[in-house]
Design an enzyme around this catalytic site. Sequence first.
Site, PDB file in Angstrom:
ATOM      1  N   SER A 197       0.827  -1.210   0.000  1.00 39.81           N
ATOM      2  CA  SER A 197       0.000   0.000   0.000  1.00 39.81           C
ATOM      3  C   SER A 197       0.866   1.268   0.000  1.00 39.81           C
ATOM      4  CB  SER A 197      -0.959  -0.044   1.193  1.00 39.81           C
ATOM      5  OG  SER A 197      -1.956   0.937   1.090  1.00 39.81           O
ATOM      6  N   HIS A 227      -7.355  -5.628  -0.863  1.00 41.91           N
ATOM      7  CA  HIS A 227      -6.192  -4.953  -0.295  1.00 41.91           C
ATOM      8  C   HIS A 227      -5.587  -5.682   0.903  1.00 41.91           C
ATOM      9  CE1 HIS A 227      -3.940  -1.264  -0.821  1.00 41.91           C
ATOM     10  NE2 HIS A 227      -3.908  -1.069   0.478  1.00 41.91           N
ATOM     11  N   ASP A 243      -9.484  -5.310  -5.338  1.00 45.13           N
ATOM     12  CA  ASP A 243      -8.893  -4.266  -4.492  1.00 45.13           C
ATOM     13  C   ASP A 243      -9.543  -2.921  -4.793  1.00 45.13           C
ATOM     14  OD1 ASP A 243      -7.205  -2.540  -3.037  1.00 45.13           O
ATOM     15  OD2 ASP A 243      -5.480  -3.846  -3.365  1.00 45.13           O
TER      16      ASP A 243
END
Length: 392
Positions: free
Chosen positions: A165, A368, A335
């Site tokens: 991320s 994610h 995601d």
Amino acid sequence: MARRCFLGFLVFCFWLGLTSCARSPPPTGLCAASVTPQGYKCQEFEVKTQDGYILSMQRIPKGRVGGGGNKQPVLIQHGVMVDGMTWFLNPPDQSLPFILADAGFDVWIANTRGTRYSRRHTTLDPSKSEFWNWTWDELVTSDLPATFDFVFSQTGQKIHYVGHSMGTLIALASFSEGRLVDKLKSAALLSPIAYLSHMTTALGVVAAKAFVGEITTLMGVAEFNPKGEAVGKFLKVLCATPGIDCYDLLKSLTGKNCCLNVSTVDLFVKNEPQSTSTKNMVHLAQTVREGVVAKYNYGSADFNMMHYGEASPPIYNLSNIPHNLPLFLSYGGQDALSDPRDVGLLLDSLKLHDGDKLTVQFIKDYAHADFIMGVTAKDIVYTAIVAFFNRQ
């Protein structure tokens, strides 16, 4: 259905800071909390950045059954509003740091400024707004260089990097400016974040467009603490927005994760989220709204001119990343933060990359959080990372 509701309840309590959701404080230090109880040797270090922040780092020098020798170092960097603990929520045989250590690597864990174990400074107090006057730009110019320099000084070897991320965003921005590459062997980027204009998370879109990052800064909320009263009120307002499902907030934030289990989410609830700066959240919101990867926008041409010598914030030109730098990118079809269309824009920026230096993995069902907490991540993602590192 019951499992989904339970997960939603845990995350709801976690994010809104409800007092009825009890949290037990972790033992002092990440090593004592999550590593040594699993039978691994672990060392704690403090690293000082050029702007005075004192960062906590941990080292797992070898696996549970592993000899000595000159092991290749790997630096693992978490994302926004979590810390190094987020890599240790699954059992050892499913946790990336342990898997890397058992595969013969010398593993180092980073903890970004402002998080639980990195709330110190040579002169500034975290209870004061000055401590929180930074964005991910400063992670590019100060935090990452400090951790890289420290690991290199301790090992004398070039470093493999793993980011998730925001840990990918600051790496890509660094590489685009030629930072770190002299000490870098390769980089594995999970749920890569660069462009964010196609982000589909409903809560994220509302937060970015109505973010009140600018407003909260003016109100004096310099620390964005998801467990604090001020941010809790902000989140409750967002949750009242039509289309926002705060009952299943993890899904609303990250997409439909396929492979999390209740016990892992329970640990996540007890240990995360961590504070970041409100200014950092504003910067991330700017990335969503403006569709470019750029330095922080101070809101006026005059202020930008004062900071950058130009009216608009400078762009991080990702096509400047060295074309011979070995990169592994892994992203998911579900995601909501690292949307496949935005990853496509990133890959377009890398279209001149040497073909044998770029490895791309697409996982249709992953969202994610699956990349760091998914029970199948070992077989699908981590095994591929180990193989990628071993090829370099």
